[in-house]
Write a protein that holds these residues in place. Sequence first.
Motif, PDB file in Angstrom:
ATOM      1  N   ALA A  32     -16.277 -20.690  11.045  1.00  0.00           N
ATOM      2  CA  ALA A  32     -15.075 -21.499  11.252  1.00  0.00           C
ATOM      3  C   ALA A  32     -14.395 -21.851   9.925  1.00  0.00           C
ATOM      4  N   VAL A  33     -15.187 -22.181   8.919  1.00  0.00           N
ATOM      5  CA  VAL A  33     -14.616 -22.486   7.605  1.00  0.00           C
ATOM      6  C   VAL A  33     -13.973 -21.229   7.017  1.00  0.00           C
ATOM      7  N   ALA A  34     -14.642 -20.097   7.117  1.00  0.00           N
ATOM      8  CA  ALA A  34     -14.069 -18.828   6.630  1.00  0.00           C
ATOM      9  C   ALA A  34     -12.785 -18.499   7.390  1.00  0.00           C
ATOM     10  N   ASN A  35     -12.770 -18.757   8.681  1.00  0.00           N
ATOM     11  CA  ASN A  35     -11.579 -18.553   9.492  1.00  0.00           C
ATOM     12  C   ASN A  35     -10.446 -19.457   9.013  1.00  0.00           C
ATOM     13  N   GLY A  36     -10.769 -20.701   8.674  1.00  0.00           N
ATOM     14  CA  GLY A  36      -9.759 -21.630   8.165  1.00  0.00           C
ATOM     15  C   GLY A  36      -9.173 -21.167   6.841  1.00  0.00           C
ATOM     16  N   VAL A  37     -10.030 -20.663   5.962  1.00  0.00           N
ATOM     17  CA  VAL A  37      -9.546 -20.129   4.688  1.00  0.00           C
ATOM     18  C   VAL A  37      -8.639 -18.928   4.939  1.00  0.00           C
ATOM     19  N   PHE A  38      -9.067 -18.052   5.831  1.00  0.00           N
ATOM     20  CA  PHE A  38      -8.267 -16.879   6.183  1.00  0.00           C
ATOM     21  C   PHE A  38      -6.921 -17.300   6.787  1.00  0.00           C
ATOM     22  N   PRO A  51       2.248 -20.576  14.785  1.00  0.00           N
ATOM     23  CA  PRO A  51       1.641 -19.317  15.247  1.00  0.00           C
ATOM     24  C   PRO A  51       0.324 -19.008  14.526  1.00  0.00           C
ATOM     25  N   GLY A  52       0.244 -19.377  13.259  1.00  0.00           N
ATOM     26  CA  GLY A  52      -0.979 -19.159  12.493  1.00  0.00           C
ATOM     27  C   GLY A  52      -2.154 -19.945  13.051  1.00  0.00           C
ATOM     28  N   HIS A  53      -1.893 -21.187  13.455  1.00  0.00           N
ATOM     29  CA  HIS A  53      -2.956 -21.997  14.055  1.00  0.00           C
ATOM     30  C   HIS A  53      -3.390 -21.420  15.399  1.00  0.00           C
ATOM     31  N   VAL A  54      -2.450 -20.935  16.176  1.00  0.00           N
ATOM     32  CA  VAL A  54      -2.790 -20.346  17.473  1.00  0.00           C
ATOM     33  C   VAL A  54      -3.630 -19.078  17.268  1.00  0.00           C
ATOM     34  N   VAL A  55      -3.176 -18.189  16.389  1.00  0.00           N
ATOM     35  CA  VAL A  55      -3.912 -16.946  16.124  1.00  0.00           C
ATOM     36  C   VAL A  55      -5.297 -17.266  15.570  1.00  0.00           C
ATOM     37  N   SER A  56      -5.383 -18.209  14.659  1.00  0.00           N
ATOM     38  CA  SER A  56      -6.657 -18.591  14.065  1.00  0.00           C
ATOM     39  C   SER A  56      -7.605 -19.162  15.117  1.00  0.00           C
ATOM     40  N   THR A  57      -7.077 -19.964  16.021  1.00  0.00           N
ATOM     41  CA  THR A  57      -7.906 -20.527  17.087  1.00  0.00           C
ATOM     42  C   THR A  57      -8.436 -19.429  17.996  1.00  0.00           C
ATOM     43  N   VAL A  58      -7.584 -18.472  18.337  1.00  0.00           N
ATOM     44  CA  VAL A  58      -8.015 -17.343  19.189  1.00  0.00           C
ATOM     45  C   VAL A  58      -9.106 -16.537  18.474  1.00  0.00           C
ATOM     46  N   ILE A  59      -8.942 -16.306  17.183  1.00  0.00           N
ATOM     47  CA  ILE A  59      -9.956 -15.576  16.407  1.00  0.00           C
ATOM     48  C   ILE A  59     -11.283 -16.336  16.417  1.00  0.00           C
ATOM     49  N   LEU A  60     -11.222 -17.650  16.217  1.00  0.00           N
ATOM     50  CA  LEU A  60     -12.447 -18.442  16.192  1.00  0.00           C
ATOM     51  C   LEU A  60     -13.117 -18.475  17.564  1.00  0.00           C
ATOM     52  N   VAL A  61     -12.339 -18.629  18.621  1.00  0.00           N
ATOM     53  CA  VAL A  61     -12.900 -18.603  19.970  1.00  0.00           C
ATOM     54  C   VAL A  61     -13.595 -17.265  20.221  1.00  0.00           C
ATOM     55  N   TRP A 125      -6.378 -26.286  19.720  1.00  0.00           N
ATOM     56  CA  TRP A 125      -7.695 -26.460  19.110  1.00  0.00           C
ATOM     57  C   TRP A 125      -8.758 -26.858  20.131  1.00  0.00           C
ATOM     58  N   ILE A 126      -8.384 -27.545  21.200  1.00  0.00           N
ATOM     59  CA  ILE A 126      -9.336 -27.978  22.215  1.00  0.00           C
ATOM     60  C   ILE A 126     -10.117 -26.794  22.784  1.00  0.00           C
ATOM     61  N   LEU A 127      -9.547 -25.590  22.673  1.00  0.00           N
ATOM     62  CA  LEU A 127     -10.253 -24.397  23.160  1.00  0.00           C
ATOM     63  C   LEU A 127     -11.560 -24.157  22.413  1.00  0.00           C
ATOM     64  N   VAL A 128     -11.626 -24.581  21.157  1.00  0.00           N
ATOM     65  CA  VAL A 128     -12.843 -24.345  20.364  1.00  0.00           C
ATOM     66  C   VAL A 128     -14.012 -25.174  20.898  1.00  0.00           C
ATOM     67  N   PRO A 129     -13.898 -26.516  20.993  1.00  0.00           N
ATOM     68  CA  PRO A 129     -15.041 -27.248  21.549  1.00  0.00           C
ATOM     69  C   PRO A 129     -15.328 -26.893  23.015  1.00  0.00           C
ATOM     70  N   LEU A 130     -14.300 -26.564  23.786  1.00  0.00           N
ATOM     71  CA  LEU A 130     -14.540 -26.151  25.168  1.00  0.00           C
ATOM     72  C   LEU A 130     -15.334 -24.844  25.218  1.00  0.00           C
ATOM     73  N   THR A 131     -14.999 -23.907  24.346  1.00  0.00           N
ATOM     74  CA  THR A 131     -15.734 -22.641  24.280  1.00  0.00           C
ATOM     75  C   THR A 131     -17.172 -22.882  23.844  1.00  0.00           C
ATOM     76  N   LEU A 132     -17.345 -23.742  22.869  1.00  0.00           N
ATOM     77  CA  LEU A 132     -18.697 -24.078  22.419  1.00  0.00           C
ATOM     78  C   LEU A 132     -19.502 -24.711  23.548  1.00  0.00           C
ATOM     79  N   PHE A 133     -18.864 -25.523  24.358  1.00  0.00           N
ATOM     80  CA  PHE A 133     -19.556 -26.195  25.454  1.00  0.00           C
ATOM     81  C   PHE A 133     -19.974 -25.228  26.560  1.00  0.00           C
ATOM     82  N   VAL A 134     -19.102 -24.309  26.939  1.00  0.00           N
ATOM     83  CA  VAL A 134     -19.404 -23.450  28.096  1.00  0.00           C
ATOM     84  C   VAL A 134     -20.147 -22.159  27.741  1.00  0.00           C
ATOM     85  N   SER A 135     -20.054 -21.688  26.508  1.00  0.00           N
ATOM     86  CA  SER A 135     -20.641 -20.385  26.182  1.00  0.00           C
ATOM     87  C   SER A 135     -22.159 -20.319  26.356  1.00  0.00           C
TER      88      SER A 135
END
Length: 145
Positions: A32-38, A51-61, A125-135
């Motif tokens: 996630a930190v590497a994704n943020g730097v990217f 758009p960068g935040h959306v793309v970054s969130t999709v990449i992290l998910v 961003w809420i997609l990240v903790p939701l993905t972590l919860f359900v995965s």
Amino acid sequence: MPSETLPNADALVRPRVFLYPLGLWLLMAVVAVANGVFRETVIIPRIGDYPGHVVSTVILVAAILVIAFLYFTNTGIAYTRAELLLVGLGWAVLTVGFEFLVGYLEDTPVSVTLGQYNVFAGQVWILVPLTLFVSPLLFGWYLTS
């Protein structure tokens, strides 16, 4: 003599099985930190802030899903559903806590950090903790049962 009923195996929680998922969360935190730097150095300068935040969130998910899939479909540990729910809850709580800690250390107002979770304002961003919860439940129980 009355027969004893065994506790539901899906309700059992063994503390020792949480060590590997904790290490996995640390790996995901590094990703996630590497994704943020990217995001800040490559994505946002090319396509803009939102758009960068959306793309970054999709990449992290996607990265979280791949890591969780690889772990839970290949681990030798047979997790109960209760354990998988606790792993997901732990990952989500650790992540949200980490976000608020970083915000605090950077003197970011809590309202700004909370604003990252406002889906009505277009935040994803809420997609990240939701993905972590359900995965864990998705890959550790549903796809392996």
